[in-house]
Motif scaffolding. Structure first.
Motif, PDB file in Angstrom:
ATOM      1  N   VAL A   1       0.840  -1.208   0.000  1.00 28.35           N
ATOM      2  CA  VAL A   1       0.000   0.000   0.000  1.00 28.35           C
ATOM      3  C   VAL A   1       0.872   1.254   0.000  1.00 28.35           C
ATOM      4  O   VAL A   1       0.646   2.189  -0.788  1.00 28.35           O
ATOM      5  CB  VAL A   1      -0.946   0.008   1.225  1.00 28.35           C
ATOM      6  CG1 VAL A   1      -1.594   1.385   1.389  1.00 28.35           C
ATOM      7  CG2 VAL A   1      -2.015  -1.055   1.071  1.00 28.35           C
ATOM      8  N   ILE A   2       1.877   1.295   0.865  1.00 27.45           N
ATOM      9  CA  ILE A   2       2.757   2.465   0.948  1.00 27.45           C
ATOM     10  C   ILE A   2       3.509   2.659  -0.370  1.00 27.45           C
ATOM     11  O   ILE A   2       3.653   3.792  -0.864  1.00 27.45           O
ATOM     12  CB  ILE A   2       3.738   2.336   2.132  1.00 27.45           C
ATOM     13  CG1 ILE A   2       2.960   2.416   3.455  1.00 27.45           C
ATOM     14  CG2 ILE A   2       4.803   3.426   2.087  1.00 27.45           C
ATOM     15  CD1 ILE A   2       3.798   2.108   4.678  1.00 27.45           C
ATOM     16  N   PHE A   3       3.968   1.554  -0.968  1.00 28.30           N
ATOM     17  CA  PHE A   3       4.646   1.641  -2.266  1.00 28.30           C
ATOM     18  C   PHE A   3       3.724   2.266  -3.309  1.00 28.30           C
ATOM     19  O   PHE A   3       4.127   3.153  -4.081  1.00 28.30           O
ATOM     20  CB  PHE A   3       5.090   0.249  -2.719  1.00 28.30           C
ATOM     21  CG  PHE A   3       5.670   0.221  -4.104  1.00 28.30           C
ATOM     22  CD1 PHE A   3       6.931   0.728  -4.360  1.00 28.30           C
ATOM     23  CD2 PHE A   3       4.933  -0.310  -5.158  1.00 28.30           C
ATOM     24  CE1 PHE A   3       7.457   0.711  -5.651  1.00 28.30           C
ATOM     25  CE2 PHE A   3       5.450  -0.339  -6.454  1.00 28.30           C
ATOM     26  CZ  PHE A   3       6.716   0.175  -6.697  1.00 28.30           C
ATOM     27  N   GLY A   4       2.459   1.819  -3.345  1.00 28.86           N
ATOM     28  CA  GLY A   4       1.501   2.375  -4.297  1.00 28.86           C
ATOM     29  C   GLY A   4       1.247   3.854  -4.060  1.00 28.86           C
ATOM     30  O   GLY A   4       1.220   4.651  -5.007  1.00 28.86           O
ATOM     31  N   LEU A   5       1.090   4.244  -2.796  1.00 30.33           N
ATOM     32  CA  LEU A   5       0.843   5.652  -2.472  1.00 30.33           C
ATOM     33  C   LEU A   5       2.032   6.536  -2.842  1.00 30.33           C
ATOM     34  O   LEU A   5       1.860   7.648  -3.364  1.00 30.33           O
ATOM     35  CB  LEU A   5       0.535   5.788  -0.981  1.00 30.33           C
ATOM     36  CG  LEU A   5      -0.786   5.174  -0.496  1.00 30.33           C
ATOM     37  CD1 LEU A   5      -0.868   5.209   1.020  1.00 30.33           C
ATOM     38  CD2 LEU A   5      -1.992   5.896  -1.104  1.00 30.33           C
ATOM     39  N   VAL A   6       3.244   6.050  -2.589  1.00 26.86           N
ATOM     40  CA  VAL A   6       4.453   6.813  -2.935  1.00 26.86           C
ATOM     41  C   VAL A   6       4.563   6.963  -4.448  1.00 26.86           C
ATOM     42  O   VAL A   6       4.941   8.034  -4.955  1.00 26.86           O
ATOM     43  CB  VAL A   6       5.710   6.142  -2.345  1.00 26.86           C
ATOM     44  CG1 VAL A   6       6.981   6.784  -2.915  1.00 26.86           C
ATOM     45  CG2 VAL A   6       5.714   6.248  -0.825  1.00 26.86           C
ATOM     46  N   CYS A   7       4.210   5.906  -5.198  1.00 29.56           N
ATOM     47  CA  CYS A   7       4.208   6.011  -6.668  1.00 29.56           C
ATOM     48  C   CYS A   7       3.235   7.087  -7.133  1.00 29.56           C
ATOM     49  O   CYS A   7       3.541   7.876  -8.036  1.00 29.56           O
ATOM     50  CB  CYS A   7       3.829   4.661  -7.284  1.00 29.56           C
ATOM     51  SG  CYS A   7       5.136   3.434  -7.269  1.00 29.56           S
ATOM     52  N   GLY A   8       2.035   7.135  -6.524  1.00 31.92           N
ATOM     53  CA  GLY A   8       1.044   8.148  -6.891  1.00 31.92           C
ATOM     54  C   GLY A   8       1.520   9.555  -6.590  1.00 31.92           C
ATOM     55  O   GLY A   8       1.386  10.457  -7.421  1.00 31.92           O
TER      56      GLY A   8
ATOM     57  N   VAL B   1      -2.406  15.469  -1.637  1.00 33.11           N
ATOM     58  CA  VAL B   1      -3.259  14.781  -0.663  1.00 33.11           C
ATOM     59  C   VAL B   1      -2.713  13.389  -0.340  1.00 33.11           C
ATOM     60  O   VAL B   1      -3.080  12.790   0.683  1.00 33.11           O
ATOM     61  CB  VAL B   1      -4.706  14.708  -1.191  1.00 33.11           C
ATOM     62  CG1 VAL B   1      -4.842  13.657  -2.280  1.00 33.11           C
ATOM     63  CG2 VAL B   1      -5.687  14.431  -0.056  1.00 33.11           C
ATOM     64  N   PHE B   2      -1.839  12.860  -1.196  1.00 33.13           N
ATOM     65  CA  PHE B   2      -1.206  11.576  -0.903  1.00 33.13           C
ATOM     66  C   PHE B   2      -0.383  11.630   0.387  1.00 33.13           C
ATOM     67  O   PHE B   2      -0.246  10.616   1.078  1.00 33.13           O
ATOM     68  CB  PHE B   2      -0.284  11.152  -2.056  1.00 33.13           C
ATOM     69  CG  PHE B   2      -0.983  10.386  -3.151  1.00 33.13           C
ATOM     70  CD1 PHE B   2      -1.269   9.040  -2.991  1.00 33.13           C
ATOM     71  CD2 PHE B   2      -1.342  11.011  -4.339  1.00 33.13           C
ATOM     72  CE1 PHE B   2      -1.905   8.327  -3.999  1.00 33.13           C
ATOM     73  CE2 PHE B   2      -1.976  10.308  -5.346  1.00 33.13           C
ATOM     74  CZ  PHE B   2      -2.264   8.957  -5.181  1.00 33.13           C
ATOM     75  N   ILE B   3       0.169  12.802   0.715  1.00 37.87           N
ATOM     76  CA  ILE B   3       1.062  12.914   1.873  1.00 37.87           C
ATOM     77  C   ILE B   3       0.354  12.581   3.181  1.00 37.87           C
ATOM     78  O   ILE B   3       0.818  11.713   3.938  1.00 37.87           O
ATOM     79  CB  ILE B   3       1.715  14.317   1.919  1.00 37.87           C
ATOM     80  CG1 ILE B   3       2.639  14.504   0.698  1.00 37.87           C
ATOM     81  CG2 ILE B   3       2.509  14.492   3.217  1.00 37.87           C
ATOM     82  CD1 ILE B   3       3.222  15.894   0.565  1.00 37.87           C
ATOM     83  N   PRO B   4      -0.786  13.236   3.514  1.00 37.71           N
ATOM     84  CA  PRO B   4      -1.462  12.852   4.765  1.00 37.71           C
ATOM     85  C   PRO B   4      -1.955  11.408   4.763  1.00 37.71           C
ATOM     86  O   PRO B   4      -1.967  10.755   5.815  1.00 37.71           O
ATOM     87  CB  PRO B   4      -2.628  13.842   4.870  1.00 37.71           C
ATOM     88  CG  PRO B   4      -2.814  14.389   3.506  1.00 37.71           C
ATOM     89  CD  PRO B   4      -1.469  14.390   2.872  1.00 37.71           C
ATOM     90  N   VAL B   5      -2.343  10.898   3.586  1.00 38.19           N
ATOM     91  CA  VAL B   5      -2.812   9.510   3.521  1.00 38.19           C
ATOM     92  C   VAL B   5      -1.668   8.540   3.819  1.00 38.19           C
ATOM     93  O   VAL B   5      -1.857   7.538   4.521  1.00 38.19           O
ATOM     94  CB  VAL B   5      -3.449   9.208   2.147  1.00 38.19           C
ATOM     95  CG1 VAL B   5      -3.775   7.722   2.017  1.00 38.19           C
ATOM     96  CG2 VAL B   5      -4.711  10.043   1.954  1.00 38.19           C
ATOM     97  N   ILE B   6      -0.471   8.839   3.312  1.00 40.39           N
ATOM     98  CA  ILE B   6       0.699   7.990   3.607  1.00 40.39           C
ATOM     99  C   ILE B   6       0.942   7.947   5.113  1.00 40.39           C
ATOM    100  O   ILE B   6       1.188   6.877   5.690  1.00 40.39           O
ATOM    101  CB  ILE B   6       1.949   8.506   2.857  1.00 40.39           C
ATOM    102  CG1 ILE B   6       1.800   8.253   1.354  1.00 40.39           C
ATOM    103  CG2 ILE B   6       3.218   7.825   3.389  1.00 40.39           C
ATOM    104  CD1 ILE B   6       2.876   8.904   0.503  1.00 40.39           C
ATOM    105  N   PHE B   7       0.870   9.096   5.769  1.00 43.55           N
ATOM    106  CA  PHE B   7       1.079   9.141   7.222  1.00 43.55           C
ATOM    107  C   PHE B   7      -0.017   8.378   7.975  1.00 43.55           C
ATOM    108  O   PHE B   7       0.264   7.695   8.972  1.00 43.55           O
ATOM    109  CB  PHE B   7       1.158  10.595   7.705  1.00 43.55           C
ATOM    110  CG  PHE B   7       2.485  11.233   7.452  1.00 43.55           C
ATOM    111  CD1 PHE B   7       3.616  10.825   8.143  1.00 43.55           C
ATOM    112  CD2 PHE B   7       2.621  12.251   6.514  1.00 43.55           C
ATOM    113  CE1 PHE B   7       4.859  11.405   7.911  1.00 43.55           C
ATOM    114  CE2 PHE B   7       3.855  12.837   6.262  1.00 43.55           C
ATOM    115  CZ  PHE B   7       4.981  12.414   6.973  1.00 43.55           C
TER     116      PHE B   7
END
Length: 388
Positions: free
Chosen positions: A73-80, A168-174
């Protein structure tokens, strides 16, 4: 408290699953900016995430058997996030930079569409699982509404600025790092020994077939509604945008109520969902007025927000928990293939009928109704075989 944290993580991931669609609002601006570039190449900014999403939706299932879902999941979010930021800062350099960013967005979209459902199957059971899958669908629709509106406002400054929404990916990653456990779900940790004997079964493949056909016929609406509105003189791009928003709004409300619907309809959820979608398409074909487009859109939104969690729930519960992620990946990939094939099928039928766009909605109406009947009969047969 632990489950509440997991729900927050899953729903935050889900709210971003349609973020690649923000490119639809700026395709005309991108084409005007890159003078002389083939329009089909420009359109790939929007279509590449869908294709990559198909690949990674399927690949994430087997990967989750070997790697922690949290890491995927984190890998996918970082890619986005990376794709969005590169597009924001360097997208104006070349169309190929934007296409590269779309590849990264596709990885995020495909991987996390499967993982969000797989996490629900891992940590929640029975009615709680079904209700959360419906809520997940509501967040997908609600998130897409907010993201599309925000990116459209930012695009008024410049098309590059629309990519600011990817922050918005940043707060979701956290949120994911903080709330999602890294280890396997406790309920399934002791079942490792059963993985070797666990197999996919006929119900998973039948559900995948149902979802494939659903993708083929329902997405006739999304790929043709703007052309229909313009061709019939019913409005402009903003009218099409309002119609699509009504579809998302109906989908969001349906997702919230999905748990209750599932308790009432039980095994009829998928057939009823497909029949409602078919009725919406038929209404557009028969009446073709602006009010009928809005009602048809809401019927399609109901269908989309119902069948996605219902199909996933059915596939996940048809197999051993250790391979539920694989079953979900197959169903998700089948839907993506159907969406990809949809314009090919509908355009072929329309060409055969002399280029009549209305015939596409008739095709979709008949197709969805037929798949609804097929789903009811097929699952009844599988139930009978299971009891023997």
């Amino acid at each position: 408290m632990e489950k509440k944290k997991i729900k927050i993580a899953i729903l935050s991931i889900s709210s971003l699953l349609m973020i690649s669609m923000t490119a639809s609002a700026i395709l005309a601006d991108i084409q005007a900016y890159f003078v002389g570039v083939d329009p089909s190449l420009i359109s790939m900014v929007l279509t590449i995430p869908a294709l990559m999403g198909l690949v990674f939706a399927f690949a994430s299932g087997p990967l989750s058997l070997r790697l922690p879902k949290k890491s995927l999941v984190i890998f996918g979010l970082v890619c986005g996030l990376t794709g969005g930021m590169i597009a924001l800062l360097f997208g104006s350099i070349s169309i190929y930079v934007l296409l590269g960013c779309s590849l990264l967005l596709g990885i995020a979209q495909g991987m996390n569409s499967t993982m969000s459902m797989a996490l629900i199957a891992d940590y929640f059971v029975a009615e709680e699982s079904g209700a959360l899958m419906g809520l997940q669908s509501a967040f997908v629709n609600g998130g897409s509404m907010v993201l599309l509106f925000s990116s459209g406002m930012l695009a008024g400054i410049s098309w590059q600025m629309s990519y600011l929404v990817y922050l918005v990916f940043i707060p979701v990653i956290f949120l994911v790092i903080k709330n999602l456990p890294k280890d396997q779900a406790p309920a399934h940790a002791e079942e490792k020994h059963a993985e070797k004997s666990a197999k996919l079964n006929a119900r998973v493949y039948f559900t995948a077939l149902t979802m494939f056909l659903f993708g083929v016929f329902l997405f006739v609406f999304q790929t043709n509604i703007a052309l229909y509105v313009a061709g019939k003189g019913l409005g402009d791009a903003s009218t099409s945008g309002l119609i699509n928003t009504s579809m998302s709004a109906a989908g969001m409300l349906t997702g919230i109520l999905f748990g209750r619907m599932q308790r009432v309809l039980k095994k009829l959820v998928i057939p009823v969902s497909l029949l409602v979608g078919g009725m919406g398409m038929l209404l557009i074909f028969v009446l073709g007025s602006l009010p009928s487009l809005f009602i048809g859109a809401m019927c399609c939104g109901f269908c989309l927000a119902t069948i996605n969690p219902a199909g996933t729930f059915q596939a996940a519960n048809a197999v051993h928990p250790s391979i539920s992620s694989l079953a979900i990946a197959i169903v998700t990939a089948a839907t993506s293939v159907g969406i990809f094939v949809s314009p090919i099928v509908s355009n072929g039928v329309a060409s055969f009928a002399g280029g009549n766009i209305e015939i596409k909605f008739l095709l979709a109406a008949v197709g969805l109704a037929a798949v609804g009947v097929m789903s009811f009969v097929g699952n009844a047969i599988l139930d009978k075989k299971q009891t023997i």
